[in-house]
Enzyme design. Structure first.
Site, short mmCIF file in Angstrom:
data_model
loop_
_atom_site.label_atom_id
_atom_site.label_comp_id
_atom_site.label_asym_id
_atom_site.label_seq_id
_atom_site.Cartn_x
_atom_site.Cartn_y
_atom_site.Cartn_z
N CYS A 86 -9.89 -2.17 15.02
CA CYS A 86 -11.26 -2.34 15.51
C CYS A 86 -11.30 -3.41 16.61
O CYS A 86 -10.79 -3.19 17.70
CB CYS A 86 -12.20 -2.66 14.35
SG CYS A 86 -13.95 -2.47 14.74
N HIS A 194 -10.84 1.54 10.00
CA HIS A 194 -10.32 0.42 9.21
C HIS A 194 -9.43 0.88 8.04
O HIS A 194 -9.93 1.12 6.94
CB HIS A 194 -11.48 -0.40 8.66
CG HIS A 194 -12.19 -1.21 9.69
ND1 HIS A 194 -11.92 -2.54 9.90
CD2 HIS A 194 -13.15 -0.87 10.59
CE1 HIS A 194 -12.70 -3.00 10.87
NE2 HIS A 194 -13.44 -2.00 11.31
N GLU A 196 -7.49 -0.94 6.31
CA GLU A 196 -7.47 -1.98 5.28
C GLU A 196 -8.60 -1.85 4.29
O GLU A 196 -8.56 -2.44 3.19
CB GLU A 196 -7.48 -3.38 5.92
CG GLU A 196 -8.83 -3.88 6.40
CD GLU A 196 -9.28 -3.30 7.73
OE1 GLU A 196 -10.20 -3.87 8.33
OE2 GLU A 196 -8.72 -2.28 8.17
#
Length: 223
Positions: A86, A194, A196
């Site tokens: 990002c 994302h 994660e």
């Protein structure tokens, strides 16, 4: 144990999540501070998401000049795996490690939703654990996530297999559905969604993102 550095800038939001993903994959997460020109001997680096320096001037434009980024650029040129997520993708583009730029989404809306990605290339340091063409479900949360580049750059990225991830549904207007790209040597990857936040099915939409962190650990072990 493989050591993966996670940078924190003023305004970073997702460094803790990125560090957790590294630990889930079996690595040691190492905190890196933006003002320190020191990578602490790590084997790979993650530039996480957020709003570094408040996104003043342009997303990633100030972070690109942080002391730690000078070390990241030098390490990437030596072949160290680097992942920008990002805002981290924006920083890597500003730093010249990846081509193109990220601009305001089509419709000028902030997008926050789970999206399906296609693994367009599984040869980068951050995608080898996936099957070519696999579908990944990961969150996307950005207002300036529209990838843009010249026709020549886009043709080069596609021709060299450097488009790593594509949107199955292009909701931000990214050229040619690009969600993530790699450097020429495949060691540096940037993507807007994302991974994660998709490491455990219990807390995320899936655990599909974990493969990126496993891939990097594999790449370090064989390098």
């Amino acid at each position: 144990m493989t050591r993966v550095g996670v940078i924190t800038f003023p305004g970073t939001l997702d460094d803790i999540d990125a560090a957790r993903a590294v630990r889930l994959a079996g690595g040691e997460a190492v905190n890196l501070w933006h003002a320190d020109a020191d990578l602490k001997g790590v084997d790979a680096v993650i530039v996480p998401g957020g709003f570094s320096y408040g996104d003043y001037l342009r997303c990633g434009a100030i972070a690109r000049f942080a002391p730690v980024m000078g070390e990241v650029v030098a390490a990437a040129e030596r072949g160290m795996p680097v992942l920008g997520i990002c805002n981290g993708f924006q920083v890597l583009c500003e730093a010249g490690l990846l081509p193109g730029a990220l601009t305001r989404n089509v419709g000028l809306h902030f997008v926050c939703r789970d999206v399906w990605l296609e693994v367009a290339s599984n040869t980068s340091a951050w995608s080898t654990r996936y099957e070519q063409g696999a579908d990944l479900l990961v969150p996307l949360k950005s207002g300036e996530g529209r990838y843009v580049a010249s026709t020549e750059v886009l043709d080069e990225l596609e021709g060299e297999g450097r488009v790593v991830f594509r949107y199955r549904e292009n909701i931000n207007g990214s050229m040619r559905d690009v969600a993530g790209i790699s450097s020429a040597n495949g060691r540096v990857v940037g993507l807007m969604p994302h991974p994660e936040h998709a490491t455990e099915a219990l807390t995320g939409p899936s655990d599909d993102g974990l493969g990126m962190f496993y891939s990097a650990l594999d790449a370090i072990l064989v390098s």
